[in-house]
Design a protein around this motif. Structure first.
Motif, short mmCIF file in Angstrom:
data_model
loop_
_atom_site.label_atom_id
_atom_site.label_comp_id
_atom_site.label_asym_id
_atom_site.label_seq_id
_atom_site.Cartn_x
_atom_site.Cartn_y
_atom_site.Cartn_z
N LEU A 53 -36.28 -2.16 -10.70
CA LEU A 53 -35.49 -1.94 -9.57
C LEU A 53 -36.06 -0.92 -8.56
O LEU A 53 -35.90 -1.31 -7.28
CB LEU A 53 -34.05 -1.24 -9.99
N THR A 54 -36.65 -0.13 -9.05
CA THR A 54 -37.52 0.90 -8.04
C THR A 54 -38.65 0.15 -7.26
O THR A 54 -38.63 -0.07 -6.19
CB THR A 54 -38.14 1.92 -9.01
N ALA A 55 -39.07 -0.99 -7.96
CA ALA A 55 -40.24 -1.53 -7.23
C ALA A 55 -39.49 -2.47 -6.32
O ALA A 55 -40.01 -2.89 -5.16
CB ALA A 55 -41.17 -2.55 -8.53
N ALA A 56 -38.34 -3.22 -6.74
CA ALA A 56 -37.69 -4.27 -6.00
C ALA A 56 -37.28 -3.53 -4.62
O ALA A 56 -37.54 -4.10 -3.62
CB ALA A 56 -36.30 -4.79 -6.58
N LEU A 57 -36.86 -2.27 -4.74
CA LEU A 57 -36.26 -1.56 -3.69
C LEU A 57 -37.47 -1.29 -2.54
O LEU A 57 -37.14 -0.79 -1.20
CB LEU A 57 -35.40 -0.56 -3.78
N ARG A 58 -38.53 -1.30 -2.96
CA ARG A 58 -39.55 -1.14 -2.05
C ARG A 58 -39.89 -2.14 -1.03
O ARG A 58 -40.28 -2.06 0.23
CB ARG A 58 -41.08 -1.05 -2.56
N TYR A 59 -39.13 -3.51 -1.12
CA TYR A 59 -39.34 -4.53 -0.33
C TYR A 59 -38.06 -4.42 0.65
O TYR A 59 -37.17 -3.73 0.32
CB TYR A 59 -39.04 -5.83 -1.17
N THR A 60 -38.05 -4.88 1.87
CA THR A 60 -37.11 -4.52 2.56
C THR A 60 -36.15 -5.70 2.87
O THR A 60 -34.94 -5.56 3.00
CB THR A 60 -37.54 -4.52 4.12
N ASP A 61 -36.61 -7.04 2.61
CA ASP A 61 -36.05 -8.02 2.42
C ASP A 61 -35.32 -8.28 0.97
O ASP A 61 -35.91 -8.27 0.13
CB ASP A 61 -37.00 -9.42 2.70
N ARG A 62 -34.22 -8.53 0.98
CA ARG A 62 -33.29 -8.93 -0.38
C ARG A 62 -33.85 -10.00 -1.22
O ARG A 62 -33.92 -9.95 -2.54
CB ARG A 62 -31.89 -8.87 -0.09
N ALA A 63 -34.18 -10.91 -0.45
CA ALA A 63 -34.89 -12.22 -1.28
C ALA A 63 -36.20 -11.83 -1.74
O ALA A 63 -36.30 -12.40 -3.06
CB ALA A 63 -35.10 -13.09 -0.18
N ASP A 64 -37.08 -10.56 -1.38
CA ASP A 64 -38.20 -10.30 -1.97
C ASP A 64 -37.68 -9.21 -3.12
O ASP A 64 -38.19 -9.31 -4.43
CB ASP A 64 -38.93 -9.50 -1.29
#
Lengths: 396, 396
Positions: free
Chosen positions: A279-290
């Motif tokens: 989740l921490t890694a995911a939230l580094r992306y700005t796009d929710r699809a990413d």
């Protein structure tokens, strides 16, 4: 009896079974498929008796409750400076909701109580769980209580104390030495061919656990709302793996707000171990699809019962909805926090220390009220001398 | 600050210290010296928040509470036939109050919360306990919480899990290989010369633990009265060693009756392991003077945390006052009950199984309501493979 229908919160499709949304899984996204939110309108929060069965209509499972007295866990105020808990100044309040007080020593009891009632309602004679420990112990206990057979798939990384607990509660523990894919295949086969009722998932893209069982976690939100009535809870920090607990707490607060029982949902924060923090890694992306498709290498950590390779979608959703975030902490910080908690009289599992470490940083704002979930007791790992020297274990 | 005065309930003399009544000890009778009963008049049972600090005026200790969220433990209905708990017919109801839900996993937390507050009020910097395990762990945790140093005298019979818990909580564990008399002498010296505050006793004729701390056990009675409001509790079964818990529950019910909050005190029954069952032996005499002086050989038992050589007087008094009795069970019965509880989803320490085994015989009367105290979780002994094969240990 027809169980309450399940739908994917991401794509809206109806689920055919308990294994998450297959359509989203094809996109590489694990999404659990919860039942509809409960309507709490007209209920009285002050007289809520606590636990997953405290408001029976909030749990979409027919038939009698299965219970061992789970829930109603205490809130313990932690020191936020070097001084006395009651006299801290210059920072907010930090509270730990101690889920280790549950009958098998972890928050999983809330889910397995409901999961076993669902299994009984489904006419099952055997329940099945794959677990790094706490879920297996809870499944074993509630299956025993309900009079059902319980099979737990474990791996060699499960600590001795947890293995012993599962055994003592009469579950059949299957040590699976193959790959995760092979274990999942074995579980799928047992569900299909033998009719065993699954309490945890076995999909290649993990969606989270049994969605009926997970409704038991809503009671954490109800209890917090009752116990901190009249106060604004700013943040709830949740040690997170597949986001069953995180999403369940989020759903509970959504129900409370919808019924007008609390004014606003608190911000939810996922706490993860740095070696496996999707989740921490995911939230580094700005796009929710990413964000949905983020993936990390699953490394070993002392906090073996949290973290993972991929974010479960409902975890992201809980963070999005509440303006929350995810924070990862190193094993060094986790172990230091584990020692600090012991020095305050609290023995928790290392995964719980991950949450406390994250919460400490959030409570610095004066006047803030931050609650972190102490997911499990440390009593199960007392015999594991590896704990204090930082040796960890990997669990798929 | 002057502490609340203590008096001997047997001879009426005022106590000089925390070590029981010296005059009665000279007669060979161990008697603890409690503070006066609290006046609960005008309190509302329904809104009692639970735990030893729920009604602060009921605890005769000045200063701020020391708490880790102890108390408010769940009541779990047990099966009394082979069938479902909710559908038993032809017998009364059997409930287990699960004290394993307390923060360190045993009922001792209720006492040590109060005991540490008393130590702080006394200006102590170090607390001292001798313990076969659970009391030492609780002392360690609450001392850590209060910021006091804790020294625990143990012996080689303490299970590894309990030793590890005491160590993890930062207490100084002193393994005493000498006789009990030598250990008592060492404790007395530390109290006298160093001003360490004693949480358990060190008299040659044991009177029970610190009488202020023991007031924490009254909260078990308050919680039962609240949770079973409107019903008549026929019997409360208490696994008993020095009768701290038994007498504390008795005192709590006396206060409740005196204030008109419950109609009658339940009958109290002491449950003991047959290899060391002084209350059971005592009640075989018809004359109370003989009962007070009963003595048994202290043999090894799997229920290592209960039983003893002599009855503590306040235990006899609790049984006399309520028309109760004491019952001893063999280790074979205890281990069978331990397995039966696990088969129902509950892992308790063997001493708790002693109480359940006794309670099963008392619940046969249709319509009766029997509650037994599940004193501690079984999680601390998971690593002790000796448990299930019946090997026990002796503890002085």
């Amino acid at each position: 009896m027809t169980p309450t229908p399940l739908h994917c919160p991401r794509c809206g499709r109806r689920a055919e079974d308990l294994g998450g949304c297959p359509a989203c899984a094809k996109e590489g996204i694990g999404v659990n498929t919860p039942p509809p939110l409960a309507d709490l309108t007209g209920l009285d929060l002050a007289s809520y008796p606590g636990g997953p069965w405290g408001w029976p209509d909030a749990v979409p499972v027919p038939g009698p409750p299965v219970t061992l007295g789970e829930g109603n866990t205490p809130n313990i105020r932690l020191r936020t400076t070097g001084g006395d808990a009651q006299q801290d100044a210059g920072s907010g309040e930090l509270w730990l909701k101690f889920e280790g007080a549950n009958p098998t020593g972890s928050h999983k009891d809330r889910a397995m109580a409901v999961g076993l009632a669902a299994a009984v309602a489904a006419g099952a004679d055997t329940v099945l769980a794959a677990s790094s420990g706490n879920a297996g112990a809870a499944a074993a206990a509630y299956a025993a209580r309900a009079g059902l057979r319980c099979v737990v798939f474990t791996n060699e990384a499960v600590p001795a104390g947890l293995r012993a607990q599962i055994d003592a509660l009469g579950a059949e523990r299957v040590l699976h030495r193959g790959t995760v894919a092979e274990r999942n295949a074995a579980m799928a086969k047992a569900v299909e061919e033998r009719g065993w009722y699954p309490l945890t998932c076995f999909a290649a893209v993990p969606p989270g656990s049994n969605p009926y069982a997970d409704e038991g976690y809503k009671s954490v939100a109800y209890e917090l709302a009752r116990d901190f009535a009249g106060r604004r809870i700013d943040t709830v920090v949740v040690p997170t793996s597949r986001a069953d607990l995180l999403a369940g707490i989020g759903r509970g607060f959504r129900e409370l707000v919808a019924a007008g029982l609390v004014a606003a949902e608190p911000r939810l924060v996922a706490a993860e171990p740095a070696p496996r923090a999707p989740l921490t890694a995911a939230l580094r992306y700005t796009d929710r699809a990413d964000q949905e498709r983020a993936r990390v290498v699953d490394g070993p950590t002392v906090a073996f019962s949290v973290g993972g390779e991929r974010p479960c979608w409902q975890g992201l959703d809980a963070l999005w909805r509440t303006g929350g975030t995810a924070v990862a902490v190193t094993d060094e910080v986790t172990l230091a926090e584990h020692r600090r908690l012991a020095a305050e009289g609290l023995l928790l599992e290392p995964s719980s220390a991950v949450g406390v470490a994250v919460a400490r940083d959030l409570v610095r704002e004066p006047g803030s009220l931050v609650i972190t979930i102490g997911t499990a007791t440390g009593l199960k790992q007392l015999g594991d001398h590896g704990l204090s020297d930082g040796s960890g274990s990997d669990t798929p």
